[in-house]
Design an enzyme around this catalytic site. Structure first.
Site, PDB file in Angstrom:
ATOM      1  N   HIS A  81       0.823  -1.210   0.000  1.00  0.00           N
ATOM      2  CA  HIS A  81       0.000   0.000   0.000  1.00  0.00           C
ATOM      3  C   HIS A  81       0.856   1.259   0.000  1.00  0.00           C
ATOM      4  O   HIS A  81       1.460   1.622   1.020  1.00  0.00           O
ATOM      5  CB  HIS A  81      -0.926  -0.036   1.232  1.00  0.00           C
ATOM      6  CG  HIS A  81      -1.885   1.096   1.309  1.00  0.00           C
ATOM      7  ND1 HIS A  81      -2.078   1.829   2.447  1.00  0.00           N
ATOM      8  CD2 HIS A  81      -2.721   1.629   0.382  1.00  0.00           C
ATOM      9  CE1 HIS A  81      -2.987   2.762   2.213  1.00  0.00           C
ATOM     10  NE2 HIS A  81      -3.382   2.664   0.970  1.00  0.00           N
ATOM     11  N   GLU A 130       3.029   0.586   3.297  1.00  0.00           N
ATOM     12  CA  GLU A 130       2.560  -0.437   4.237  1.00  0.00           C
ATOM     13  C   GLU A 130       2.546  -1.775   3.501  1.00  0.00           C
ATOM     14  O   GLU A 130       2.036  -1.864   2.387  1.00  0.00           O
ATOM     15  CB  GLU A 130       1.140  -0.107   4.723  1.00  0.00           C
ATOM     16  CG  GLU A 130       1.076   1.153   5.586  1.00  0.00           C
ATOM     17  CD  GLU A 130      -0.347   1.543   5.997  1.00  0.00           C
ATOM     18  OE1 GLU A 130      -0.498   2.186   7.039  1.00  0.00           O
ATOM     19  OE2 GLU A 130      -1.302   1.220   5.264  1.00  0.00           O
ATOM     20  N   ASN A 137      -4.503   4.809   7.837  1.00  0.00           N
ATOM     21  CA  ASN A 137      -5.910   5.200   7.698  1.00  0.00           C
ATOM     22  C   ASN A 137      -6.750   4.843   8.917  1.00  0.00           C
ATOM     23  O   ASN A 137      -7.892   5.264   9.035  1.00  0.00           O
ATOM     24  CB  ASN A 137      -6.513   4.602   6.425  1.00  0.00           C
ATOM     25  CG  ASN A 137      -6.080   5.390   5.203  1.00  0.00           C
ATOM     26  OD1 ASN A 137      -5.756   6.581   5.305  1.00  0.00           O
ATOM     27  ND2 ASN A 137      -6.045   4.739   4.058  1.00  0.00           N
TER      28      ASN A 137
END
Ligand code: NAI
Length: 384
Positions: A137, A149, A187
């Site tokens: 990610h 990530e 997030n």
């Protein structure tokens, strides 16, 4: 190394640039020829700007460009050692693409997804060999943001995880390994930056400009929460919040705010629509913040302690290591300090007392203190 990128939009084209810069042979695939043309033109522009700034020379530009080819069929990715998918955020479509891709590539090809909100386990399940699937990610813009990530699904093999970490490290990125849970690290942990700021506004404690002023002046954040939401887009930011809230079985800590929903519904999306929490039209005056240091400190402390609580709880639930959680926030969203290091600096007792005071005031579950902070406070421990 041969790298196949699926989806040549914002993220795919950025990831292609990163891989090509590191010397990989990249094939960028998209169903839409227009997207490929745009990606190619954008890369040309970016590389020319880097030459103007003196960061690279003509030879380097030629080298990077020649490492990327633009292809129209998925089958063209057959010789990839690693593929990274960055297409539309839709599980059914991703599953179809993954399953077709697997029929072309060799058995040792790693099949990764750049998804922000889908579970890696659900994507991996579309493969005959789910152990080759992993989440990789990136953050936007991929060439500039240091953090990546890496998310192993429960099906992912150790070998695939290790190889993915090695490759991303070779691409000169900072890896944070995260558990396959909603929002991964960034997030998830960043939610209170927006959520608590919106709540403070909704309670009428301060206006947007004053809240932004507080976080920037007292906390050293580059942008205040409302400036950042306007930058990201209220529609995009609201959707992430709502997705995380739903995925956490409606844990009140992640509850979205009506204010942001209404701003999205009204089309006040932020910079891209010319109006959000602020007015971006030509000559519009920026509202003045109330420069009251006592109020600013109160606002900053409230948002900070909620962020710390989220980071501590992520550690408590083994989402990632303390180092990776702090790296994720400084390298993925440019926080001035890692939140766990910040907790040590403020004092664990300060964190627990501040949260308990809020909980006593509101009696809302959203203000519950992480059991980890409470235990650390009891035992006199620090994070680092
Ligand atoms: P985008 O909309 O800019 O690009 C998506 C591209 O995929 C488009 O060019 C589209 O033509 C192509 N596409 C759609 N269906 C396809 C298919 N079946 N086969 C091949 N190509 C197809 O989207 P963006 O923003 O680049 O996002 C892509 C992925 O990256 C999503 O999973 C998103 O969650 C994730 N992501 C997005 C971030 C962001 O800030 N935009 C940050 C990190 C992850």
């Amino acid at each position: 190394m041969n790298v196949g990128i699926i989806g040549g939009g914002t993220m795919g084209s950025g990831i292609a640039q990163v891989a090509a810069t590191s010397g990989c042979k990249v094939k960028l695939y998209d169903t839409n020829q227009n997207a490929l043309d745009k990606a190619k033109a954008a890369l040309e522009k970016i590389l020319s700007r880097l030459i103007e700034k003196g960061r690279i020379d003509e030879a380097e530009k030629t080298r990077i460009k020649s490492n990327i080819s633009y292809v129209n069929t998925l089958k063209d990715l057959a010789d990839s050692n690693l593929t990274i998918e960055a297409i539309i955020e839709n599980l059914e479509i991703k599953k179809k693409v993954f399953s077709e891709l697997e029929s072309y590539v060799t058995d040792d090809c790693i099949i990764a997804s750049n998804t922000s909100s889908l579970s890696i386990a659900s994507i991996a399940a579309s493969l005959e060999k789910p152990e080759r699937c992993v989440g990789i990610h990136f953050f936007n813009p991929a060439p500039l943001m240091k953090l990546v990530e890496v998310i192993p699904a429960i099906q992912t093999s150790k070998e695939v995880l290790d190889k993915s970490i090695q490759t991303i490290t070779d691409w000169k990125k900072v890896v944070a390994v995260a558990k396959d849970t909603p929002g991964f690290i960034v997030n998830r942990v960043a939610r209170p930056f927006y959520g608590e700021a919106l709540r403070i506004y909704e309670e009428g404690l301060a206006d947007f400009a004053t809240i932004d002023y507080s976080l920037k002046t007292m906390g050293g954040f580059r942008m205040g929460p409302f400036e950042l939401m306007d930058f990201i887009g209220n529609d995009v930011n609201y959707t992430v919040t709502e997705t995380v809230f739903t995925a956490f079985y409606f844990d009140p800590r992640y509850k979205p705010a009506f204010t942001q929903k209404r701003f999205s519904e009204a089309g006040y999306l932020g910079r891209k629509s010319g109006k959000g929490y602020y007015d971006y039209s030509e000559g519009a005056a920026k509202p003045e913040a109330k420069k009251d240091d006592v109020l600013a400190e109160q606002i900053f402390n409230r948002v900070l302690v909620m962020l710390i609580n989220e980071a501590a709880d992520a550690l408590f639930l083994n989402i990632a290591s303390a180092e990776d959680i702090d790296n994720a926030m400084t390298k993925g969203v440019n926080y001035p300090k890692g939140l766990l290091a910040w907790a040590d600096e403020k004092g664990i007792d300060w964190c627990v007392n501040t949260l308990d005071n809020m909980y006593n005031e509101y009696h809302e579950d959203r203000y519950r203190c992480s059991p980890l902070l409470r235990k650390m406070n009891r035992e006199g421990e620090t994070f680092f």
